[in-house]
Write a protein that holds these residues in place. Structure first.
Motif, mmCIF file in Angstrom:
data_model
loop_
_atom_site.group_PDB
_atom_site.id
_atom_site.type_symbol
_atom_site.label_atom_id
_atom_site.label_comp_id
_atom_site.label_asym_id
_atom_site.label_seq_id
_atom_site.Cartn_x
_atom_site.Cartn_y
_atom_site.Cartn_z
ATOM 1 N N LYS A 1 70.119 30.257 -10.225
ATOM 2 C CA LYS A 1 69.414 29.049 -10.648
ATOM 3 C C LYS A 1 68.333 28.685 -9.631
ATOM 4 C CE LYS A 1 73.371 27.483 -13.273
ATOM 5 N NZ LYS A 1 74.438 26.490 -13.459
ATOM 6 N N LYS A 2 67.235 28.110 -10.144
ATOM 7 C CA LYS A 2 66.063 27.848 -9.331
ATOM 8 C C LYS A 2 65.765 26.351 -9.264
ATOM 9 C CE LYS A 2 62.433 30.218 -10.407
ATOM 10 N NZ LYS A 2 61.368 30.834 -11.229
ATOM 11 N N VAL A 3 65.395 25.893 -8.057
ATOM 12 C CA VAL A 3 65.010 24.497 -7.874
ATOM 13 C C VAL A 3 63.679 24.455 -7.136
ATOM 14 C CG1 VAL A 3 65.600 22.257 -6.894
ATOM 15 C CG2 VAL A 3 67.409 23.734 -7.811
ATOM 16 N N ALA A 4 62.758 23.642 -7.639
ATOM 17 C CA ALA A 4 61.464 23.432 -6.986
ATOM 18 C C ALA A 4 61.512 22.144 -6.176
ATOM 19 C CB ALA A 4 60.345 23.351 -8.023
ATOM 20 N N ILE A 5 60.996 22.204 -4.969
ATOM 21 C CA ILE A 5 60.919 21.040 -4.092
ATOM 22 C C ILE A 5 59.447 20.719 -3.884
ATOM 23 C CG2 ILE A 5 61.535 20.068 -1.854
ATOM 24 C CD1 ILE A 5 64.012 20.870 -3.326
ATOM 25 N N ALA B 1 66.245 21.067 0.365
ATOM 26 C CA ALA B 1 66.124 22.523 0.275
ATOM 27 C C ALA B 1 67.236 23.224 1.052
ATOM 28 C CB ALA B 1 64.763 22.959 0.790
ATOM 29 N N SER B 2 67.552 22.718 2.236
ATOM 30 C CA SER B 2 68.585 23.343 3.079
ATOM 31 C C SER B 2 69.937 23.363 2.389
ATOM 32 C CB SER B 2 68.692 22.596 4.414
ATOM 33 O OG SER B 2 67.499 22.673 5.140
ATOM 34 N N ASP B 3 70.348 22.216 1.865
ATOM 35 C CA ASP B 3 71.665 22.147 1.220
ATOM 36 C C ASP B 3 71.728 23.030 -0.015
ATOM 37 O OD1 ASP B 3 72.617 20.472 3.139
ATOM 38 O OD2 ASP B 3 72.806 18.702 1.866
ATOM 39 N N LEU B 4 70.675 22.999 -0.833
ATOM 40 C CA LEU B 4 70.687 23.800 -2.053
ATOM 41 C C LEU B 4 70.715 25.299 -1.735
ATOM 42 C CD1 LEU B 4 68.122 21.781 -4.206
ATOM 43 C CD2 LEU B 4 70.582 21.980 -4.612
ATOM 44 N N ALA B 5 69.985 25.705 -0.700
ATOM 45 C CA ALA B 5 69.992 27.117 -0.314
ATOM 46 C C ALA B 5 71.369 27.554 0.157
ATOM 47 C CB ALA B 5 68.951 27.358 0.775
ATOM 48 N N LYS B 6 72.059 26.677 0.874
ATOM 49 C CA LYS B 6 73.408 26.999 1.343
ATOM 50 C C LYS B 6 74.386 27.169 0.177
ATOM 51 C CE LYS B 6 72.855 24.535 5.746
ATOM 52 N NZ LYS B 6 73.220 23.329 6.528
ATOM 53 N N TRP B 7 74.079 26.547 -0.955
ATOM 54 C CA TRP B 7 74.956 26.649 -2.132
ATOM 55 C C TRP B 7 74.516 27.754 -3.079
ATOM 56 C CZ3 TRP B 7 74.206 20.718 -2.621
ATOM 57 C CH2 TRP B 7 75.004 20.078 -1.666
ATOM 58 N N GLY B 8 73.534 28.539 -2.678
ATOM 59 C CA GLY B 8 73.174 29.705 -3.462
ATOM 60 C C GLY B 8 71.999 29.562 -4.397
ATOM 61 N N TYR B 9 71.286 28.449 -4.359
ATOM 62 C CA TYR B 9 70.143 28.266 -5.244
ATOM 63 C C TYR B 9 68.913 28.989 -4.694
ATOM 64 C CZ TYR B 9 72.835 24.727 -7.669
ATOM 65 O OH TYR B 9 73.821 24.073 -8.390
ATOM 66 N N GLU B 10 68.079 29.458 -5.600
ATOM 67 C CA GLU B 10 66.767 29.958 -5.220
ATOM 68 C C GLU B 10 65.847 28.743 -5.107
ATOM 69 O OE1 GLU B 10 63.110 32.563 -7.136
ATOM 70 O OE2 GLU B 10 65.158 32.907 -7.862
ATOM 71 N N VAL B 11 65.369 28.481 -3.907
ATOM 72 C CA VAL B 11 64.616 27.248 -3.645
ATOM 73 C C VAL B 11 63.191 27.593 -3.225
ATOM 74 C CG1 VAL B 11 64.510 25.111 -2.324
ATOM 75 C CG2 VAL B 11 66.741 26.102 -2.909
ATOM 76 N N LYS B 12 62.221 26.942 -3.879
ATOM 77 C CA LYS B 12 60.823 27.112 -3.504
ATOM 78 C C LYS B 12 60.229 25.732 -3.214
ATOM 79 C CE LYS B 12 58.186 30.248 -5.423
ATOM 80 N NZ LYS B 12 57.286 31.007 -6.353
ATOM 81 N N VAL B 13 59.618 25.610 -2.034
ATOM 82 C CA VAL B 13 59.023 24.341 -1.603
ATOM 83 C C VAL B 13 57.510 24.425 -1.742
ATOM 84 C CG1 VAL B 13 58.732 22.707 0.297
ATOM 85 C CG2 VAL B 13 60.908 23.927 0.022
ATOM 86 N N ASN C 1 52.109 26.902 0.582
ATOM 87 C CA ASN C 1 51.164 25.874 1.025
ATOM 88 C C ASN C 1 50.038 25.686 0.010
ATOM 89 O OD1 ASN C 1 52.305 27.194 3.691
ATOM 90 N ND2 ASN C 1 51.611 25.148 4.223
ATOM 91 N N ASP C 2 49.275 24.618 0.207
ATOM 92 C CA ASP C 2 48.044 24.349 -0.541
ATOM 93 C C ASP C 2 48.281 24.237 -2.049
ATOM 94 O OD1 ASP C 2 46.478 24.528 1.868
ATOM 95 O OD2 ASP C 2 46.713 26.705 1.746
ATOM 96 N N VAL C 3 49.419 23.661 -2.431
ATOM 97 C CA VAL C 3 49.714 23.424 -3.847
ATOM 98 C C VAL C 3 49.837 21.922 -4.071
ATOM 99 C CG1 VAL C 3 51.330 23.774 -5.740
ATOM 100 C CG2 VAL C 3 50.906 25.624 -4.115
#
Length: 467
Positions: free
Chosen positions: A147-151, A162-174, A216-218
């Protein structure tokens, strides 16, 4: 039995020297000082300091571990609840949170929790830099759950989420709007309080090692939209931690004159664009006398920064010193550095010369009346007390609001009358699958409160997606 060991003082740069440079003011503890200060902790059975910490770090646990097992064990305990210990150890208002609840503070000095957290965080950064290998708790070893989460935003709220979600296995993009990661940590807080290359960069690197991707730059609302992230890019949820970068002004005559700045613009030019460094061609004023309007931490940052780039600097605040919202430590440091404080003073007009540049500030004297809804006594103008302050630059440090761009490009996302996103305590907004926290919800607040909001939202996202 009360601890009789006095609080260990922290070493600092000499005020006259530091007022001319951007090197860190507070030098922190060495190992012997940290261990001596740690020995003051009573290891309470019901630690009120943990309850008072917005991210609920096991404070007695990490302090006791520092003494009995060493820095690695203490760092591991902190990392369970905080991804930015070196940052928080420097800029959090411990005196009103964890240290403010320490039982030793009832009749004496509380344990220097913030300085100990900083010591442990700095030790961890140094170990990683020196050994070039991540400790076990920072490795990207968690199996991905698909599962993917955008920050949106790489400030403290976004980093914590982002840190907590990554520790739980999520694909995280900031997604970060600026060219440099860190949000308010890099553009808002001066180098002399929070070193960017030494501290902020390595703390963000630790989040990257969890597997979090940064872009960056988004500018969400221009480069892409929340709808596009959810419907086209396949993200299962979005967290908005875009902060509050829209400055407020007083609405008085003369605010459009050359030489009037928001603290946000001024600090961004100096902190992010290195205007204080001759190697960078970043324009910034060359004022001889600067007046900063406001009494919060941002006002202290602005006035101390102006001092360091060569201006005689003054704080103007409409209440008394007892009502100053800034941290006591920041006020103390500002006074040591020669900053003048004009209390019970309120601007009514910015004065300009015939070329459209600031030449002064017309003010009135104030007196305190009855308490307002915040509990602070309301300032009341003294009739006929007008006077002028000579200056050639005015910096307004009156708070900030969220940028309206995300709201205006996202259907179903409600905001308050101040432009803040409407969200419950767990970060759920009025739009399904969209969460928010930090300054985007509360308006300008503290780093640690933003982190706490980011962590609560991460838990809510996890609960909504894990099944």
């Amino acid at each position: 039995m009360p601890n009789k060991i006095p609080r260990v003082p922290v070493r600092e740069q000499d005020p006259q020297i530091r007022a001319t440079n951007f090197e860190e003011v507070c030098l922190g503890y060495d190992r012997n000082e940290a261990l001596l200060e740690a020995s003051r902790c009573l290891n309470c059975k019901r630690p009120r300091c943990v309850e008072a910490c917005p991210v609920h770090i096991d404070i007695p646990g990490f302090i006791h571990a520092l003494i009995t097992e060493g820095e690695a064990s203490a760092a591991s305990i902190i990392s369970k609840d905080s991804s930015l210990p070196s940052v928080c150890g420097r800029v959090c208002p411990q005196e009103t949170q964890c240290e403010g609840s320490c039982v030793l503070g009832i009749k004496g000095e509380p344990v220097a929790i913030g300085k100990l957290e900083r010591y442990v965080g700095d030790w961890k950064i140094e170990q990683f830099v020196n050994t070039a290998s991540a400790s076990e708790d920072l490795e990207d070893s968690t199996p991905r759950n698909g599962k993917k989460v955008a920050i949106i935003g790489s400030g403290p709220a976004g980093l914590a989420c982002a840190s907590d979600l990554a520790k739980w296995g999520y694909e995280v993009k900031v997604f970060e709007a600026l060219h440099q990661l860190g949000g308010v940590l890099v553009y808002g807080i001066p180098e002399f309080r929070l070193p960017k290359e030494k501290i902020v960069g390595p703390e963000i690197d630790a989040v990257k090692r969890l597997g979090v991707e940064f872009v960056n730059d988004v500018i969400v609302g221009r480069t892409t939209t929340i709808d596009h992230l959810l419907d086209e890019e396949g993200f299962d949820a979005v967290f908005v931690g875009s902060g509050a970068g829209l400055p407020r002004f007083m609405g008085i005559e003369g605010e459009n004159l050359n030489g009037v700045f928001s603290a946000n613009e001024f600090l961004t030019r100096v902190n992010l664009m290195h205007a204080y460094d001759d190697r960078y061609d970043t324009p910034v004023f060359n004022a001889k006398k600067v007046v900063v309007v406001g009494g919060g931490n941002v006002a202290m940052d602005a006035v101390r920064t102006a001092k360091r780039i060569g201006a005689e600097s003054v704080i103007v605040y409409r209440r008394s010193e007892a009502e100053l919202p800034a941290r006591r430590e920041e006020v103390h440091h500002a006074k040591e550095e020669g900053i003048e404080f004009r209390m019970l003073t309120n601007p009514v007009r910015v004065l300009g010369d015939d070329k459209g540049w600031v030449r002064g500030l017309e003010c009135v004297e104030m007196e305190l009346g009855e308490p307002d809804e915040s509990g602070r006594r309301s300032p009341v103008e003294k009739p006929g007390s007008n006077f002028e302050l000579e200056c050639d630059a005015v910096i307004m440090a009156l708070g900030t609001s969220p940028n309206p761009l995300i709201k205006s490009t996202t259907k179903g996302l409600d905001t308050t009358r101040r432009g803040c996103l409407v969200a419950d305590d767990d970060g759920r907004t009025t739009r399904p699958r969209v969460f928010a926290g930090g300054d985007a919800v509360t308006g300008a607040a503290t780093v640690i409160l933003a982190m706490g909001a980011g962590r609560r939202a991460a838990h809510a996202i996890h609960e909504s997606l894990k099944d």
